[in-house]
Design an enzyme around this catalytic site. Sequence first.
Site, PDB file in Angstrom:
ATOM      1  N   HIS A 205       0.846  -1.199   0.000  1.00  0.00           N
ATOM      2  CA  HIS A 205       0.000   0.000   0.000  1.00  0.00           C
ATOM      3  C   HIS A 205       0.875   1.240   0.000  1.00  0.00           C
ATOM      4  O   HIS A 205       1.964   1.259   0.591  1.00  0.00           O
ATOM      5  CB  HIS A 205      -1.005  -0.015   1.154  1.00  0.00           C
ATOM      6  CG  HIS A 205      -0.429  -0.034   2.540  1.00  0.00           C
ATOM      7  ND1 HIS A 205       0.022   1.102   3.177  1.00  0.00           N
ATOM      8  CD2 HIS A 205      -0.253  -1.047   3.419  1.00  0.00           C
ATOM      9  CE1 HIS A 205       0.442   0.785   4.389  1.00  0.00           C
ATOM     10  NE2 HIS A 205       0.301  -0.516   4.567  1.00  0.00           N
TER      11      HIS A 205
ATOM     12  N   ASP B 298      -0.352   4.283   0.945  1.00  0.00           N
ATOM     13  CA  ASP B 298      -0.807   5.276   1.925  1.00  0.00           C
ATOM     14  C   ASP B 298      -0.139   5.067   3.276  1.00  0.00           C
ATOM     15  O   ASP B 298       0.427   4.007   3.563  1.00  0.00           O
ATOM     16  CB  ASP B 298      -2.341   5.252   2.074  1.00  0.00           C
ATOM     17  CG  ASP B 298      -2.886   3.921   2.563  1.00  0.00           C
ATOM     18  OD1 ASP B 298      -2.373   2.868   2.125  1.00  0.00           O
ATOM     19  OD2 ASP B 298      -3.817   3.922   3.380  1.00  0.00           O
TER      20      ASP B 298
ATOM     21  N   ASP C 149       5.991   1.114   7.674  1.00  0.00           N
ATOM     22  CA  ASP C 149       4.647   0.692   7.230  1.00  0.00           C
ATOM     23  C   ASP C 149       4.173   1.604   6.104  1.00  0.00           C
ATOM     24  O   ASP C 149       3.499   2.581   6.358  1.00  0.00           O
ATOM     25  CB  ASP C 149       3.695   0.720   8.417  1.00  0.00           C
ATOM     26  CG  ASP C 149       2.332   0.144   8.084  1.00  0.00           C
ATOM     27  OD1 ASP C 149       2.167  -0.414   6.984  1.00  0.00           O
ATOM     28  OD2 ASP C 149       1.432   0.269   8.916  1.00  0.00           O
TER      29      ASP C 149
ATOM     30  N   GLU D  75      -5.199   1.595   2.449  1.00  0.00           N
ATOM     31  CA  GLU D  75      -5.145   0.394   3.292  1.00  0.00           C
ATOM     32  C   GLU D  75      -5.331   0.741   4.755  1.00  0.00           C
ATOM     33  O   GLU D  75      -5.809  -0.081   5.536  1.00  0.00           O
ATOM     34  CB  GLU D  75      -3.793  -0.317   3.111  1.00  0.00           C
ATOM     35  CG  GLU D  75      -3.720  -1.701   3.755  1.00  0.00           C
ATOM     36  CD  GLU D  75      -3.326  -1.690   5.223  1.00  0.00           C
ATOM     37  OE1 GLU D  75      -3.564  -2.696   5.911  1.00  0.00           O
ATOM     38  OE2 GLU D  75      -2.786  -0.672   5.702  1.00  0.00           O
ATOM     39  N   GLU D  76      -4.944   1.975   5.128  1.00  0.00           N
ATOM     40  CA  GLU D  76      -4.901   2.324   6.556  1.00  0.00           C
ATOM     41  C   GLU D  76      -6.248   2.825   7.095  1.00  0.00           C
ATOM     42  O   GLU D  76      -6.322   3.276   8.231  1.00  0.00           O
ATOM     43  CB  GLU D  76      -3.828   3.390   6.808  1.00  0.00           C
ATOM     44  CG  GLU D  76      -2.397   2.938   6.481  1.00  0.00           C
ATOM     45  CD  GLU D  76      -1.823   1.953   7.493  1.00  0.00           C
ATOM     46  OE1 GLU D  76      -2.570   1.512   8.384  1.00  0.00           O
ATOM     47  OE2 GLU D  76      -0.626   1.631   7.365  1.00  0.00           O
TER      48      GLU D  76
ATOM     49  N   GLU E 231       4.148  -5.694   4.180  1.00  0.00           N
ATOM     50  CA  GLU E 231       3.889  -5.121   5.508  1.00  0.00           C
ATOM     51  C   GLU E 231       5.069  -5.412   6.443  1.00  0.00           C
ATOM     52  O   GLU E 231       5.779  -6.396   6.259  1.00  0.00           O
ATOM     53  CB  GLU E 231       2.624  -5.734   6.109  1.00  0.00           C
ATOM     54  CG  GLU E 231       1.340  -5.408   5.367  1.00  0.00           C
ATOM     55  CD  GLU E 231       0.844  -3.990   5.620  1.00  0.00           C
ATOM     56  OE1 GLU E 231       1.516  -3.232   6.351  1.00  0.00           O
ATOM     57  OE2 GLU E 231      -0.205  -3.643   5.076  1.00  0.00           O
TER      58      GLU E 231
ATOM     59  N   HIS F 140       2.977   3.039  12.717  1.00  0.00           N
ATOM     60  CA  HIS F 140       1.990   3.997  13.236  1.00  0.00           C
ATOM     61  C   HIS F 140       2.503   4.790  14.434  1.00  0.00           C
ATOM     62  O   HIS F 140       1.725   5.464  15.103  1.00  0.00           O
ATOM     63  CB  HIS F 140       0.659   3.309  13.619  1.00  0.00           C
ATOM     64  CG  HIS F 140       0.036   2.542  12.484  1.00  0.00           C
ATOM     65  ND1 HIS F 140      -1.226   2.007  12.555  1.00  0.00           N
ATOM     66  CD2 HIS F 140       0.492   2.234  11.247  1.00  0.00           C
ATOM     67  CE1 HIS F 140      -1.505   1.387  11.405  1.00  0.00           C
ATOM     68  NE2 HIS F 140      -0.465   1.512  10.604  1.00  0.00           N
TER      69      HIS F 140
HETATM   70 ZN   LIG Z   1       0.664  -1.322   6.442  1.00  0.00          ZN
END
Ligand SMILES: [Zn+2]
Length: 354
Positions: free
Chosen positions: A69, A71, A95, A125-126, A154, A330
């Site tokens: 992903h 994003d 990530d 995706e997030e 990931e 995150h």
């Molecule tokens: Zn991710």
Amino acid sequence: MLDLHADPIELTAALVDIRSESRDEARIADEVEAALRAQTSGFEIVRNGNAVLARTHLNRSSRVMLAGHLDTVPVADNLPSRLADGELHGCGTADMKSGDAVFLHLAATVAEPVHDLTVVMYDCEEIESAANGLGRIERELPDWLSADVAILGEPTGGYIEAGCQGTLRVVISATGTRAHSARSWLGDNAIHKLGAVLDRLAAYRARAVDIDGCEYREGLSAVRVDGGVAGNVIPDAASVTVNYRFAPDRSPDAALQHVHEVFDGLDVRIEQTDSAAGALPGLSQPAAKALVEAAGGQFRAKYGWTDVSRFAALGIPAVNFGPGDPNLAHTRGERVSVAAITAAVAMLRPYLGG
Ligand SMILES: [Zn+2]
């Protein structure tokens, strides 16, 4: 323009410096699309929303998908990227723009492809799964998601993580007869009946199942207790909520059947409130098996995930494999070890073809 031939550490930094919070991936998708069109050969390339897809047609006997992903979660004062003490810091480093960079670099530089290759760089995706770019691709371009094995970049700390456990919840209820607690012999205490349920749980020995070399440890656990009326009343109702995390060799129906067996013979009612199927790692198929060999034992079961399960539902063995540390995803201090980026490329390159 992004340089896919550059060191993937620099490519990671370049991707990180293109801010791309969910729903705001147009610019990074433009840049990735332009670089793929200019710097790869033999790929069919399409744009779908803010996703970019590229695939070869080499008539190889197997196809490997590399998916990532584009994003990130919201930036937390951690852009632009910054290199310090062997780590690249910044939003999206772990990530999963380091994973994206590894995949894009390999797409541009694999010399003798052993497998046909599909690269999927997707959006959203997030955030809520209804917005997920991979879900949109599944609806609009389903033939792009066929592959013999899918690798999602990931963060996994460089381990191959495969399969996932299923989960179900049941509420186990006991009923009795209400009475004044001063004359308790007139009542029938529902809370006391839960004692037998808790005894079974405490004595329960959970399975550890080996599937394709991944060990899945099951768990059957009380996660909530409800009951009681007042401080002077024998309660007529009580319940315990039980969560069963089961290995993917059991279907949700078989798992529920097992729960019924565990509590067989007790004076309780068992009601299922939710369940989700697990996913078999499926790593005995040739393209997946070769990946396991390439990983040289850096390999373990995954206990929970999101997008790999989409591939499992399509019958495609899928794994997570990325250089990032999942514990840093995150976070404000998000970063990735540059050595891990180099190691990920070194692991995948011979598998994909030098
Ligand atoms: Zn991710």
